[in-house]
Design a protein around this motif. Structure first.
Motif, PDB file in Angstrom:
ATOM      1  N   ASN A  34       0.622  -1.455   0.071  1.00 57.88           N
ATOM      2  CA  ASN A  34      -0.077  -0.032  -0.162  1.00 57.88           C
ATOM      3  C   ASN A  34       0.732   1.162   0.193  1.00 57.88           C
ATOM      4  OD1 ASN A  34      -1.935   1.745   0.425  1.00 57.88           O
ATOM      5  ND2 ASN A  34      -2.694   1.455   2.112  1.00 57.88           N
ATOM      6  N   PRO A  35       1.513   1.773  -1.133  1.00 60.77           N
ATOM      7  CA  PRO A  35       2.676   3.123  -1.059  1.00 60.77           C
ATOM      8  C   PRO A  35       1.730   3.912  -1.108  1.00 60.77           C
ATOM      9  CG  PRO A  35       2.401   1.895  -3.060  1.00 60.77           C
ATOM     10  CD  PRO A  35       1.253   0.528  -2.411  1.00 60.77           C
ATOM     11  N   PRO A  36       2.786   5.106  -0.047  1.00 65.72           N
ATOM     12  CA  PRO A  36       4.150   4.424   0.382  1.00 65.72           C
ATOM     13  C   PRO A  36       4.097   4.188   1.854  1.00 65.72           C
ATOM     14  CG  PRO A  36       3.466   6.776   0.081  1.00 65.72           C
ATOM     15  CD  PRO A  36       1.981   6.424  -0.214  1.00 65.72           C
ATOM     16  N   LEU A  37       2.831   3.855   2.087  1.00 67.11           N
ATOM     17  CA  LEU A  37       2.758   3.202   4.118  1.00 67.11           C
ATOM     18  C   LEU A  37       3.221   2.744   4.117  1.00 67.11           C
ATOM     19  CD1 LEU A  37      -1.277   4.867   3.854  1.00 67.11           C
ATOM     20  CD2 LEU A  37       0.754   5.941   4.243  1.00 67.11           C
ATOM     21  N   TYR A  38       3.790   0.774   2.755  1.00 69.51           N
ATOM     22  CA  TYR A  38       4.336  -0.155   3.500  1.00 69.51           C
ATOM     23  C   TYR A  38       4.167  -0.612   2.151  1.00 69.51           C
ATOM     24  CZ  TYR A  38      -0.625  -1.535   4.447  1.00 69.51           C
ATOM     25  OH  TYR A  38      -2.025  -1.942   4.472  1.00 69.51           O
ATOM     26  N   THR A  52       4.721   4.263   7.353  1.00 69.81           N
ATOM     27  CA  THR A  52       3.629   2.873   8.314  1.00 69.81           C
ATOM     28  C   THR A  52       4.668   2.589   8.983  1.00 69.81           C
ATOM     29  OG1 THR A  52       1.622   3.324   7.737  1.00 69.81           O
ATOM     30  CG2 THR A  52       1.709   1.872   9.424  1.00 69.81           C
ATOM     31  N   ILE A  53       5.908   2.415   8.599  1.00 68.26           N
ATOM     32  CA  ILE A  53       6.526   0.941   9.180  1.00 68.26           C
ATOM     33  C   ILE A  53       7.565   2.623   9.765  1.00 68.26           C
ATOM     34  CG2 ILE A  53       8.974   0.225   9.268  1.00 68.26           C
ATOM     35  CD1 ILE A  53       5.431  -1.025   8.495  1.00 68.26           C
ATOM     36  N   LEU A  55       7.169   5.642  10.926  1.00 67.41           N
ATOM     37  CA  LEU A  55       6.238   6.073  11.865  1.00 67.41           C
ATOM     38  C   LEU A  55       6.076   5.170  12.937  1.00 67.41           C
ATOM     39  CD1 LEU A  55       4.586   8.435  12.877  1.00 67.41           C
ATOM     40  CD2 LEU A  55       2.958   7.207  11.763  1.00 67.41           C
ATOM     41  N   LEU A  56       5.637   4.140  13.191  1.00 65.07           N
ATOM     42  CA  LEU A  56       5.651   3.182  14.000  1.00 65.07           C
ATOM     43  C   LEU A  56       7.547   2.784  14.765  1.00 65.07           C
ATOM     44  CD1 LEU A  56       3.225   0.399  12.537  1.00 65.07           C
ATOM     45  CD2 LEU A  56       2.683   1.903  14.373  1.00 65.07           C
ATOM     46  N   ARG A  57       8.420   2.706  14.044  1.00 59.32           N
ATOM     47  CA  ARG A  57       9.233   2.651  14.370  1.00 59.32           C
ATOM     48  C   ARG A  57       9.757   3.823  15.183  1.00 59.32           C
ATOM     49  NH1 ARG A  57      12.933   1.381   9.246  1.00 59.32           N
ATOM     50  NH2 ARG A  57      12.430  -1.326   9.517  1.00 59.32           N
ATOM     51  N   ALA A  58       9.431   4.848  15.055  1.00 56.24           N
ATOM     52  CA  ALA A  58       9.693   5.778  15.561  1.00 56.24           C
ATOM     53  C   ALA A  58       8.651   6.106  17.049  1.00 56.24           C
ATOM     54  CB  ALA A  58       9.345   7.610  14.831  1.00 56.24           C
ATOM     55  N   ALA A  59       7.991   6.138  17.295  1.00 52.92           N
ATOM     56  CA  ALA A  59       6.893   5.729  17.865  1.00 52.92           C
ATOM     57  C   ALA A  59       7.319   4.874  19.688  1.00 52.92           C
ATOM     58  CB  ALA A  59       5.320   5.739  17.900  1.00 52.92           C
ATOM     59  N   ALA A  60       8.221   4.019  18.034  1.00 57.87           N
ATOM     60  CA  ALA A  60       8.552   3.055  19.193  1.00 57.87           C
ATOM     61  C   ALA A  60       9.701   2.789  20.078  1.00 57.87           C
ATOM     62  CB  ALA A  60       8.010   1.070  18.310  1.00 57.87           C
ATOM     63  N   GLU A  61      10.618   3.560  19.386  1.00 57.48           N
ATOM     64  CA  GLU A  61      12.141   3.867  19.814  1.00 57.48           C
ATOM     65  C   GLU A  61      12.022   5.079  20.730  1.00 57.48           C
ATOM     66  OE1 GLU A  61      15.917   5.703  18.324  1.00 57.48           O
ATOM     67  OE2 GLU A  61      14.462   5.776  16.855  1.00 57.48           O
ATOM     68  N   GLN A  62      10.706   5.461  20.879  1.00 58.56           N
ATOM     69  CA  GLN A  62      10.540   7.150  21.595  1.00 58.56           C
ATOM     70  C   GLN A  62      10.260   6.530  23.001  1.00 58.56           C
ATOM     71  OE1 GLN A  62       7.515   9.941  20.695  1.00 58.56           O
ATOM     72  NE2 GLN A  62       8.995  10.632  19.482  1.00 58.56           N
ATOM     73  N   ASN A  63       9.519   5.488  22.949  1.00 58.44           N
ATOM     74  CA  ASN A  63       9.213   4.793  24.279  1.00 58.44           C
ATOM     75  C   ASN A  63       9.834   3.428  24.395  1.00 58.44           C
ATOM     76  OD1 ASN A  63       6.581   6.017  25.252  1.00 58.44           O
ATOM     77  ND2 ASN A  63       6.696   5.700  23.021  1.00 58.44           N
ATOM     78  N   ALA A  64      11.459   3.199  24.149  1.00 62.35           N
ATOM     79  CA  ALA A  64      12.334   2.423  24.833  1.00 62.35           C
ATOM     80  C   ALA A  64      11.758   0.666  24.444  1.00 62.35           C
ATOM     81  CB  ALA A  64      12.918   2.740  26.059  1.00 62.35           C
ATOM     82  N   LEU A  65      11.028   0.989  23.223  1.00 65.20           N
ATOM     83  CA  LEU A  65      10.700  -0.275  22.763  1.00 65.20           C
ATOM     84  C   LEU A  65      11.048  -0.655  21.368  1.00 65.20           C
ATOM     85  CD1 LEU A  65       6.954   0.741  22.855  1.00 65.20           C
ATOM     86  CD2 LEU A  65       7.620  -1.468  24.352  1.00 65.20           C
ATOM     87  N   GLN A 248       3.363  17.378  14.428  1.00 68.70           N
ATOM     88  CA  GLN A 248       4.969  17.934  14.553  1.00 68.70           C
ATOM     89  C   GLN A 248       5.162  17.708  12.632  1.00 68.70           C
ATOM     90  OE1 GLN A 248       7.655  15.621  17.379  1.00 68.70           O
ATOM     91  NE2 GLN A 248       7.055  17.320  18.470  1.00 68.70           N
ATOM     92  N   GLY A 249       4.738  17.347  12.231  1.00 70.72           N
ATOM     93  CA  GLY A 249       4.824  16.868  10.421  1.00 70.72           C
ATOM     94  C   GLY A 249       6.040  15.644   9.994  1.00 70.72           C
ATOM     95  N   PHE A 250       5.844  15.103  10.829  1.00 67.68           N
ATOM     96  CA  PHE A 250       6.515  13.873  10.695  1.00 67.68           C
ATOM     97  C   PHE A 250       6.503  12.939   9.611  1.00 67.68           C
ATOM     98  CE2 PHE A 250       8.033   9.101  11.918  1.00 67.68           C
ATOM     99  CZ  PHE A 250       9.583  10.053  11.690  1.00 67.68           C
ATOM    100  N   SER A 251       5.167  12.475   9.348  1.00 68.03           N
ATOM    101  CA  SER A 251       4.853  11.722   8.695  1.00 68.03           C
ATOM    102  C   SER A 251       5.184  12.195   6.963  1.00 68.03           C
ATOM    103  CB  SER A 251       3.437  11.203   9.123  1.00 68.03           C
ATOM    104  OG  SER A 251       2.914  10.457  10.159  1.00 68.03           O
ATOM    105  N   GLU A 252       4.013  13.443   7.184  1.00 69.13           N
ATOM    106  CA  GLU A 252       4.237  14.189   5.559  1.00 69.13           C
ATOM    107  C   GLU A 252       6.200  14.347   5.587  1.00 69.13           C
ATOM    108  OE1 GLU A 252       3.299  15.705   2.575  1.00 69.13           O
ATOM    109  OE2 GLU A 252       2.077  15.565   4.345  1.00 69.13           O
ATOM    110  N   GLN A 253       7.155  14.715   6.235  1.00 71.61           N
ATOM    111  CA  GLN A 253       8.350  15.092   5.906  1.00 71.61           C
ATOM    112  C   GLN A 253       8.242  13.565   5.320  1.00 71.61           C
ATOM    113  OE1 GLN A 253      10.385  15.611   9.488  1.00 71.61           O
ATOM    114  NE2 GLN A 253       9.921  17.709   9.659  1.00 71.61           N
ATOM    115  N   LEU A 254       8.594  12.566   5.735  1.00 71.53           N
ATOM    116  CA  LEU A 254       8.558  10.939   4.728  1.00 71.53           C
ATOM    117  C   LEU A 254       7.767  10.886   3.803  1.00 71.53           C
ATOM    118  CD1 LEU A 254       8.095   8.537   8.852  1.00 71.53           C
ATOM    119  CD2 LEU A 254       9.686   8.779   7.320  1.00 71.53           C
ATOM    120  N   ARG A 255       6.205  11.053   3.893  1.00 68.07           N
ATOM    121  CA  ARG A 255       5.574  11.085   2.519  1.00 68.07           C
ATOM    122  C   ARG A 255       6.258  11.813   1.441  1.00 68.07           C
ATOM    123  NH1 ARG A 255       0.142   9.787   2.486  1.00 68.07           N
ATOM    124  NH2 ARG A 255      -0.663   8.848   4.335  1.00 68.07           N
ATOM    125  N   GLN A 256       6.769  12.693   1.763  1.00 65.27           N
ATOM    126  CA  GLN A 256       7.874  13.731   0.765  1.00 65.27           C
ATOM    127  C   GLN A 256       9.101  13.161   0.494  1.00 65.27           C
ATOM    128  OE1 GLN A 256       7.448  16.372  -0.863  1.00 65.27           O
ATOM    129  NE2 GLN A 256       4.982  16.218   0.023  1.00 65.27           N
TER     130      GLN A 256
END
Length: 260
Positions: A34-38, A52-53, A55-65, A248-256
Motif C-alpha cells: 500500500n505505497p508509500p505506507l508499506y 507507516t513502518i 512512523l511506528l519505529r519512531a513511536a516505538a523508539e520514543q518508548n524504548a521498545l 510535528q509533521g513527521f509523517s508528511e516529511q516521510l511522504r516527501q
C-alpha cells in the motif's frame, strides 16, 4: 537507547511470543503493498520500508521498545488479534464490532481522532466500457456485485447502503474478478490498486478509477485486549507518541522522501 529491530516472523511463530517481553511490540499487518505506507516483502527495501513502518519505529523508539512486525493475510491478522497472539495490528479503521477484540485510542468517551496513523480513501474501479457511474452520492447502473477485500470495513459500509458486495481474498484477486467480468466494480485503496495496475499495465489497461472517493476513513494502530489490559500505560504512551509525531509533521516529511 535500545536498538530498534524490525523482524518479519512467520505466522507459525506467533503463539507465546506476544507477551514474552514487556519491551517488545509484536504487530501484524497485511501482506500486500500500500505505497508509500508499506510494501510487500517482495517490494520492500531496507532503507524504504514505508511511511507507516517508519512512523511506528519512531513511536516505538520514543518508548524504548523493540518493534517486531509480521505480514500475513488480513483476516489472519484480525484472527491473531482475537486470539491475543499479537500485541496489536495496523491499519484498522473503526468498526464497533472490532471492539470485541481490539482496543482503539479513546478520549472523552469516543475514538480519539488525534491519535490515528493516517487517513485513507476507498475508490471505485470499473471497466472503461462499463455503464456503472459514481456521482459521489450513489452508484448507478449496477447489474452485478461489487468486490471488496474480506475483513475490510468498506464491505459493511456498501452493504448498509444497499449494494451487493462480494468479499475477495485480496485486492489483486478482486482486480482479476473485475477484468473477468465476475463483478461490476471493486472498492479499494488507490495506491494499492495503482501498484497492481503498474505491475501489469496491459492486463489492466481497460480498468478505470472513478474520481470521487467512495469513503475516506482514519486508520489506527489498535492493541489486542490482552496487551492493553496488561500494559495500558505503555499503549497510551505509544498512541501519544504517534499523535505527537503526526502533529510535528513527521509523517508528511516521510511522504516527501518517498515521492522524490
Amino acid at each position: 537507547m535500545i536498538r530498534l529491530i524490525t523482524i518479519l516472523l512467520s505466522f507459525s511463530l506467533l503463539p507465546g511470543l506476544a507477551h514474552a517481553e514487556k519491551d517488545t511490540l509484536l504487530i501484524c499487518y497485511e501482506n500486500t503493498s500500500n505505497p508509500p505506507l508499506y510494501y510487500s516483502k517482495e517490494q520492500a527495501k531496507p532503507s524504504m520500508p514505508g511511511v507507516t513502518i517508519e512512523l511506528l519505529r519512531a513511536a516505538a523508539e520514543q518508548n524504548a521498545l523493540q518493534l517486531k512486525l509480521i505480514q500475513i493475510p488480513w483476516k489472519r491478522c484480525l484472527k491473531a488479534m482475537q486470539k491475543n497472539t499479537v500485541d496489536g495490528a495496523f491499519d484498522l479503521s473503526y468498526k464497533a464490532e472490532r471492539e470485541d477484540f481490539a482496543v482503539y485510542p479513546y478520549a472523552e468517551g469516543k475514538v480519539d481522532q488525534q491519535r490515528y496513523l493516517h487517513e485513507l480513501a476507498y475508490y471505485l474501479y470499473t471497466m472503461k466500457r462499463s455503464a456503472v457511474t459514481w456521482d459521489g452520492e450513489k452508484i448507478h447502473n449496477l447489474s452485478g456485485p461489487i468486490a471488496g477485500v474480506s475483513g475490510y470495513s468498506i464491505i459493511a459500509v456498501l452493504r448498509a447502503d444497499g449494494y451487493t458486495v462480494e468479499g475477495g481474498r485480496n485486492q489483486l484477486s478482486n482486480m482479476q474478478m473485475l477484468i473477468r467480468g465476475r463483478v461490476d466494480g471493486v472498492a479499494q485503496f488507490a495506491a494499492t490498486t495503482q501498484n497492481i495496475i503498474n505491475g501489469s499495465p496491459k492486463l489492466y489497461r481497460n480498468v478505470q478509477k472513478h474520481d470521487k472517493p467512495l469513503r475516506s476513513k482514519l486508520y489506527y494502530l489498535a492493541f489486542s485486549k490482552s496487551f492493553y489490559d496488561e500494559h495500558k500505560n505503555l499503549a497510551e504512551q505509544v498512541w501519544d507518541s504517534l499523535a505527537t509525531l503526526n502533529s510535528q509533521g513527521f509523517s508528511e516529511q516521510l511522504r516527501q522522501k518517498y515521492i522524490q
